[in-house]
Design a protein around this motif. Sequence first.
Motif, short mmCIF file in Angstrom:
data_model
loop_
_atom_site.label_atom_id
_atom_site.label_comp_id
_atom_site.label_asym_id
_atom_site.label_seq_id
_atom_site.Cartn_x
_atom_site.Cartn_y
_atom_site.Cartn_z
N SER A 121 0.82 -1.21 0.00
CA SER A 121 0.00 0.00 0.00
C SER A 121 0.85 1.25 0.00
O SER A 121 0.51 2.25 -0.65
CB SER A 121 -0.93 0.00 1.22
OG SER A 121 -1.85 -1.06 1.13
N GLU A 122 1.96 1.21 0.73
CA GLU A 122 2.86 2.37 0.78
C GLU A 122 3.44 2.66 -0.61
O GLU A 122 3.56 3.82 -1.02
CB GLU A 122 3.99 2.11 1.78
CG GLU A 122 3.59 2.32 3.22
CD GLU A 122 3.36 3.79 3.53
OE1 GLU A 122 4.29 4.60 3.40
OE2 GLU A 122 2.22 4.13 3.87
N ILE A 123 3.80 1.60 -1.33
CA ILE A 123 4.33 1.78 -2.70
C ILE A 123 3.28 2.45 -3.58
O ILE A 123 3.56 3.40 -4.29
CB ILE A 123 4.74 0.41 -3.29
CG1 ILE A 123 5.93 -0.18 -2.55
CG2 ILE A 123 5.06 0.54 -4.79
CD1 ILE A 123 6.21 -1.65 -2.86
N CYS A 124 2.05 1.95 -3.51
CA CYS A 124 0.97 2.49 -4.34
C CYS A 124 0.62 3.92 -3.94
O CYS A 124 0.24 4.73 -4.79
CB CYS A 124 -0.28 1.61 -4.25
SG CYS A 124 -0.01 -0.06 -4.89
N LYS A 125 0.74 4.22 -2.66
CA LYS A 125 0.44 5.58 -2.18
C LYS A 125 1.44 6.58 -2.74
O LYS A 125 1.12 7.76 -2.92
CB LYS A 125 0.47 5.59 -0.66
CG LYS A 125 -0.16 6.84 -0.04
CD LYS A 125 -0.23 6.71 1.46
CE LYS A 125 -0.80 7.96 2.10
NZ LYS A 125 -2.22 8.17 1.80
N VAL A 126 2.64 6.12 -3.05
CA VAL A 126 3.65 6.99 -3.68
C VAL A 126 3.38 7.10 -5.18
O VAL A 126 3.39 8.19 -5.76
CB VAL A 126 5.08 6.43 -3.43
CG1 VAL A 126 6.11 7.22 -4.25
CG2 VAL A 126 5.42 6.51 -1.95
N TYR A 127 3.11 5.97 -5.81
CA TYR A 127 2.96 5.94 -7.27
C TYR A 127 1.71 6.68 -7.76
O TYR A 127 1.76 7.43 -8.74
CB TYR A 127 2.89 4.49 -7.78
CG TYR A 127 4.20 3.75 -7.80
CD1 TYR A 127 5.41 4.42 -7.70
CD2 TYR A 127 4.22 2.36 -7.94
CE1 TYR A 127 6.61 3.71 -7.71
CE2 TYR A 127 5.42 1.65 -7.97
CZ TYR A 127 6.61 2.33 -7.85
OH TYR A 127 7.79 1.65 -7.89
N ALA A 128 0.57 6.43 -7.12
CA ALA A 128 -0.71 6.90 -7.66
C ALA A 128 -0.77 8.41 -7.89
O ALA A 128 -1.15 8.86 -8.98
CB ALA A 128 -1.85 6.44 -6.76
N PRO A 129 -0.38 9.26 -6.92
CA PRO A 129 -0.43 10.71 -7.18
C PRO A 129 0.53 11.14 -8.30
O PRO A 129 0.22 12.09 -9.04
CB PRO A 129 -0.01 11.33 -5.84
CG PRO A 129 -0.18 10.26 -4.82
CD PRO A 129 0.05 8.97 -5.54
N LEU A 130 1.65 10.45 -8.43
CA LEU A 130 2.60 10.77 -9.50
C LEU A 130 2.01 10.41 -10.86
O LEU A 130 2.23 11.12 -11.85
CB LEU A 130 3.92 10.04 -9.28
CG LEU A 130 4.78 10.55 -8.13
CD1 LEU A 130 5.90 9.57 -7.82
CD2 LEU A 130 5.37 11.92 -8.46
N ILE A 131 1.28 9.30 -10.91
CA ILE A 131 0.60 8.92 -12.16
C ILE A 131 -0.42 9.98 -12.53
O ILE A 131 -0.50 10.43 -13.68
CB ILE A 131 -0.06 7.53 -12.03
CG1 ILE A 131 1.00 6.45 -11.84
CG2 ILE A 131 -0.92 7.23 -13.25
CD1 ILE A 131 0.44 5.08 -11.48
N GLU A 132 -1.20 10.41 -11.54
CA GLU A 132 -2.21 11.46 -11.79
C GLU A 132 -1.56 12.75 -12.27
O GLU A 132 -2.08 13.42 -13.17
CB GLU A 132 -3.02 11.72 -10.52
CG GLU A 132 -3.93 10.57 -10.12
CD GLU A 132 -4.76 10.91 -8.91
OE1 GLU A 132 -5.99 10.83 -8.97
OE2 GLU A 132 -4.18 11.28 -7.86
N LYS A 133 -0.43 13.09 -11.66
CA LYS A 133 0.22 14.37 -11.96
C LYS A 133 0.98 14.34 -13.29
O LYS A 133 0.90 15.28 -14.09
CB LYS A 133 1.19 14.72 -10.83
CG LYS A 133 1.98 16.00 -11.05
CD LYS A 133 3.00 16.19 -9.93
CE LYS A 133 3.92 17.38 -10.23
NZ LYS A 133 5.00 17.51 -9.24
N ASN A 134 1.72 13.27 -13.56
CA ASN A 134 2.69 13.26 -14.67
C ASN A 134 2.26 12.51 -15.92
O ASN A 134 2.70 12.83 -17.02
CB ASN A 134 4.03 12.67 -14.19
CG ASN A 134 4.71 13.53 -13.15
OD1 ASN A 134 4.43 14.72 -13.05
ND2 ASN A 134 5.59 12.94 -12.36
#
Length: 472
Positions: free
Chosen positions: A234-247
């Motif tokens: 979950s911690e990994i996904c919590k980092v990835y998801a906002p970056l996917i939305e942003k970039n």
Amino acid sequence: AAVAMFTGKANCPYYAKAELLADYLQTNLPNFRVHKITQHPDKWEQWLHDICETNGWEHRQCPIIWRELLDRGGKGQLLGGLNDFLDYAQQYYGITSMLLSEEMLDIAEENLQAYLEIVKEDEEIKSLIKPMQIWITSASVPICYHLIPLLANGEVFGMTTEISIHLLDTDQFKEVLRGIVMEAEDMAFPLLRSISEHTKIDQAFIDADIIIVLDDVLLNLEVQSRENYIREVSEICKVYAPLIEKNAKSEVKVISSGKTFANLKATMLRTYGPSIRPENIIAIATSWESAAKAMLAKKLNMNTAGVKDVIVWGNISGSNYIDLSHAKLYGYDCAIWGPPNFQRPLLNMIYDSEWIHSEFLSAQSTLSSRMSRCTGMLPAHAVATVLRYWYHDSPSEEIISVGILSEGQFCIPEGIIFSMPVRFQNGNWKVMTELEINETTQKVLGRLSHELVQEKLVALKEINEMHPYEAE
């Protein structure tokens, strides 16, 4: 020999007048040549400044006109603006322009519209040849090594689609990534425009069309609890998801693969990235399909490729159910033969029903063992196959198992990524809700659903306990 160079703003009437006179001179004089460079009004000032600075000229008006001396080399000879060109035409050729101001304005408007259309066409052409941006996380794992040639050989996206691959991992794997990059470059794939390594997480997923998430945890329940591993995912996904939305691009396709928590990764990326299109987040179940088909083909002494429509339900890298009730055999050597598309129901052909129930359906541990031992070829092939289906359709009438966000199909609870039967068509997938499932299968789906719901609840609980203020 000389060429008169004209540059001006697309909407400038003085440029329009100079351009018309230049066209007239070129048509009527054998040795007069003209080259026009039309500039967008917003970019004109900077362009004029740069050309004057490069050539050491002093000129601040629109248009700017100079002569390129082709046979002498060196910089061009500045003629000046519109009035200077009119004087030049009168003095050397005895020709004047009688164009009226109103006509100049009309031509300037036409010039601007034509210029904007040309720019639009150029952008459309560039978009067609712009490479597809593919990001792969945890890219030091063996799956990635096997996946790159499959993506770059043209069979997945088509022989006219160029790709750029971005390998993302932590600093400790920088040298591994560098080695993969160098090897891929040496292979000189015609469609691989570029391949690069990335270790800075804030730069992840820029302009991504496709993101392949390969992150895994080293699952050892003797060392720590399953709940701790769920929290790690979950911690990994919590980092990835906002970056996917942003970039990433708005239509980005996100694919979860790997040996552990494939469903959970997809679920949590959806949870923490609510603006990512839910239908564009999937988990790959094809490796389980392939392994199950191989076991069946061995039992039937036939080619694995002839076994179709084996369905994988549930948690791809956890508890799942291999459903043979719709499975078919093509090209099976039996008493009845037919054309290449002739099929036989698999369960009718395996007369040893005891083997089905005692060995195959209880072969979860055997299949899991096959999955854990594979060196990366099988999961890499699975990812490439599903991507090919996504972009170019799955075989007609064939069933593909994919982990997708449940919307209540087959009475599966909403909001979890659950492997179920789909077909790919026209760049989308469609759940095969028309399939009939028996009561036994329905009960199994209920149990598998419960496991995935609990997994999601544990993940959310762990995160909320770690970030109580954020959760509020």
